[in-house]
Design an enzyme around this catalytic site. Sequence first.
Site, PDB file in Angstrom:
ATOM      1  N   HIS A 119      -2.683  36.864   5.518  1.00  0.00           N
ATOM      2  CA  HIS A 119      -2.231  35.979   4.435  1.00  0.00           C
ATOM      3  C   HIS A 119      -2.364  36.599   3.049  1.00  0.00           C
ATOM      4  O   HIS A 119      -1.928  36.021   2.061  1.00  0.00           O
ATOM      5  CB  HIS A 119      -2.927  34.614   4.509  1.00  0.00           C
ATOM      6  CG  HIS A 119      -4.367  34.576   4.117  1.00  0.00           C
ATOM      7  ND1 HIS A 119      -4.781  34.076   2.907  1.00  0.00           N
ATOM      8  CD2 HIS A 119      -5.491  34.950   4.768  1.00  0.00           C
ATOM      9  CE1 HIS A 119      -6.115  34.127   2.843  1.00  0.00           C
ATOM     10  NE2 HIS A 119      -6.562  34.659   3.961  1.00  0.00           N
ATOM     11  N   CYS A 144     -17.488  26.408  -9.146  1.00  0.00           N
ATOM     12  CA  CYS A 144     -18.307  25.210  -9.146  1.00  0.00           C
ATOM     13  C   CYS A 144     -19.008  25.073  -7.797  1.00  0.00           C
ATOM     14  O   CYS A 144     -18.353  25.004  -6.761  1.00  0.00           O
ATOM     15  CB  CYS A 144     -17.436  23.997  -9.407  1.00  0.00           C
ATOM     16  SG  CYS A 144     -18.433  22.545  -9.720  1.00  0.00           S
ATOM     17  N   SER A 182      -6.152  41.178   6.648  1.00  0.00           N
ATOM     18  CA  SER A 182      -5.881  39.749   6.821  1.00  0.00           C
ATOM     19  C   SER A 182      -4.440  39.462   6.406  1.00  0.00           C
ATOM     20  O   SER A 182      -4.031  39.807   5.293  1.00  0.00           O
ATOM     21  CB  SER A 182      -6.856  38.966   5.943  1.00  0.00           C
ATOM     22  OG  SER A 182      -6.627  37.593   6.085  1.00  0.00           O
ATOM     23  N   THR A 241     -12.641  37.418   7.890  1.00  0.00           N
ATOM     24  CA  THR A 241     -14.026  36.947   8.044  1.00  0.00           C
ATOM     25  C   THR A 241     -14.502  37.279   9.453  1.00  0.00           C
ATOM     26  O   THR A 241     -15.595  37.839   9.646  1.00  0.00           O
ATOM     27  CB  THR A 241     -14.109  35.433   7.767  1.00  0.00           C
ATOM     28  OG1 THR A 241     -13.680  35.220   6.410  1.00  0.00           O
ATOM     29  CG2 THR A 241     -15.513  34.902   7.946  1.00  0.00           C
ATOM     30  N   THR A 243      -6.809  32.415  23.520  1.00  0.00           N
ATOM     31  CA  THR A 243      -5.366  32.681  23.564  1.00  0.00           C
ATOM     32  C   THR A 243      -4.897  33.163  22.194  1.00  0.00           C
ATOM     33  O   THR A 243      -5.243  32.559  21.171  1.00  0.00           O
ATOM     34  CB  THR A 243      -4.621  31.388  23.961  1.00  0.00           C
ATOM     35  OG1 THR A 243      -5.151  30.954  25.216  1.00  0.00           O
ATOM     36  CG2 THR A 243      -3.128  31.618  24.087  1.00  0.00           C
ATOM     37  N   ASN A 247     -11.906  42.098  -4.508  1.00  0.00           N
ATOM     38  CA  ASN A 247     -10.985  40.970  -4.648  1.00  0.00           C
ATOM     39  C   ASN A 247     -11.009  40.342  -6.031  1.00  0.00           C
ATOM     40  O   ASN A 247     -10.040  39.753  -6.466  1.00  0.00           O
ATOM     41  CB  ASN A 247     -11.270  39.901  -3.582  1.00  0.00           C
ATOM     42  CG  ASN A 247     -12.732  39.595  -3.427  1.00  0.00           C
ATOM     43  OD1 ASN A 247     -13.564  40.498  -3.309  1.00  0.00           O
ATOM     44  ND2 ASN A 247     -13.074  38.328  -3.435  1.00  0.00           N
ATOM     45  N   GLN A 289      -7.968  43.574   0.521  1.00  0.00           N
ATOM     46  CA  GLN A 289      -7.192  43.587  -0.727  1.00  0.00           C
ATOM     47  C   GLN A 289      -6.371  44.857  -0.891  1.00  0.00           C
ATOM     48  O   GLN A 289      -5.498  44.917  -1.759  1.00  0.00           O
ATOM     49  CB  GLN A 289      -8.134  43.394  -1.935  1.00  0.00           C
ATOM     50  CG  GLN A 289      -8.837  42.053  -1.942  1.00  0.00           C
ATOM     51  CD  GLN A 289      -7.876  40.868  -2.080  1.00  0.00           C
ATOM     52  OE1 GLN A 289      -6.726  41.018  -2.502  1.00  0.00           O
ATOM     53  NE2 GLN A 289      -8.336  39.675  -1.713  1.00  0.00           N
TER      54      GLN A 289
HETATM   55  N1  PMP Z   1     -12.643  40.245   2.356  1.00  0.00           N
HETATM   56  C1  PMP Z   1     -12.047  40.153   1.163  1.00  0.00           C
HETATM   57  C2  PMP Z   1     -12.177  41.275   0.194  1.00  0.00           C
HETATM   58  C3  PMP Z   1     -11.315  39.018   0.841  1.00  0.00           C
HETATM   59  O1  PMP Z   1     -10.714  38.934  -0.357  1.00  0.00           O
HETATM   60  C4  PMP Z   1     -11.220  37.966   1.778  1.00  0.00           C
HETATM   61  C5  PMP Z   1     -10.453  36.696   1.467  1.00  0.00           C
HETATM   62  N2  PMP Z   1     -10.715  36.160   0.213  1.00  0.00           N
HETATM   63  C6  PMP Z   1     -11.853  38.110   3.012  1.00  0.00           C
HETATM   64  C7  PMP Z   1     -12.559  39.258   3.265  1.00  0.00           C
HETATM   65  C8  PMP Z   1     -11.783  37.028   4.079  1.00  0.00           C
HETATM   66  O2  PMP Z   1     -10.486  36.998   4.601  1.00  0.00           O
HETATM   67  P1  PMP Z   1      -9.975  35.789   5.525  1.00  0.00           P
HETATM   68  O3  PMP Z   1      -9.426  34.766   4.593  1.00  0.00           O
HETATM   69  O4  PMP Z   1      -8.886  36.395   6.363  1.00  0.00           O
HETATM   70  O5  PMP Z   1     -11.102  35.335   6.357  1.00  0.00           O
END
Ligand code: PMP
Length: 410
Positions: free
Chosen positions: A203, A327, A201, A74, A239, A152, A180
């Site tokens: 995670h 929702c 990203s 993001t 930091t 996504n 993705q």
């Molecule tokens: N772009 C895409 C295509 C995503 O799937 C996501 C997370 N759902 C994001 C951006 C945002 O990633 P983050 O959770 O690291 O802010």
Amino acid sequence: MSDQPIYFDNNSTTFPAPETVEAILPVIGEGWGNPSSTHSFGQKARHEIEKAREAVARMLNCTPAELVFNSGATEGNNTAIYSALEGLPERKHIITTRTEHASVLEVVRYLGDSGYRVTELSVDRLGHIDLDELRNEISGDTALVSLMWANNETGVISPISAAGDIAKQFGALFHVDAVQAAGKLNIDLTEHAAIDYLTISAHKFHGLKGTGALFVRKDAGYTPLLRGGHHESGRRAGTEAVLGIVALGAAARMVSARLGEYATHMQTMRDRLQHSLLNTLDDIVINGDQHDRLPNTVNVGFKYIDGEALLMMMDAENICVSAGSACKSGSMEPSHVLLAMNVPLSAIHGSVRFCTSRYTSAEEVDELVQKTAKIVKRLGEMSPFGHDHKPASHTHEAMQRHRDYFAQAK
Ligand code: PMP
């Protein structure tokens, strides 16, 4: 209910890989200094960050200096968009697509309200943009083309090479949200010279939440989103999140070493899931292109099924998935991606995204299919849509709001 979830929501987030966790333990124990401190204790943390930067650079095939660590995609997407616009200040036009993630779409819509002209490219029934529409819309006034590598919700892969070439013909900057794609497709930035900015990203590929990286090509403009510090070579204040960055480095090393194996496994599991569902249930459709698609994603439309009830019943069975309708403020808002693809409402409302990971087992897939089929059959018998195929009125209203939006945007 067993304790372990049957987890098929891997485009939302993935669990931290054992290797990722192992990599951060010594940092928690001994490497917790401030990487900006000049003493050698702090410099240990700095060293860990730079090792991680090299690992991410190897995964993307770029130079370490072209990477800025941040809080995730993001932030990366916001930074890339603002950097591009400040890089080409005379240009006042932005091109993106209707199916981007909110961290792109809502930012450019905001900029659209603040004086920029914004074009949201349409997609076809399979989720693909039309490169001719891009050629028609782009001009010498276009500062930025922002296009996701893979969607996504549907997994549909964008023609980033061709779109990048078009952007360059007009001197526009090119941003790719590769959230993705990372960990599922090969990303080689030497093969994509048109990409100026690319976001990942941690995670989403078995690192930790709250850490990501933004690739900024050497000669592309850069404007920090966060100011008030000289971290990340003056490109991001604050930091550094050392643990998250070390985890990202470990996750990237795994991808560099074993991407082919991971992708094959995800695809084998996804295909098993898709084929068994198609063989077990009638009235289901696959949303989006089935060929140009991520190896781990299948978006299934269960026709005439109430998506909310479906999700609730799946949750009761400890199945984790995401729905095509979310929702919001008490009503079910259909997915903007599926709406843009003109998926019929009867299918959107009962759409579910299943995403496998490198750790998904065949037993999990079989259990998922068996439980899902049972639930869908039960819901089919008591469907609020009946079989006259009428969409629920609240969904109808939400769809109308989207249509009005696009009509205004034209
Ligand atoms: N772009 C895409 C295509 C995503 O799937 C996501 C997370 N759902 C994001 C951006 C945002 O990633 P983050 O959770 O690291 O802010």
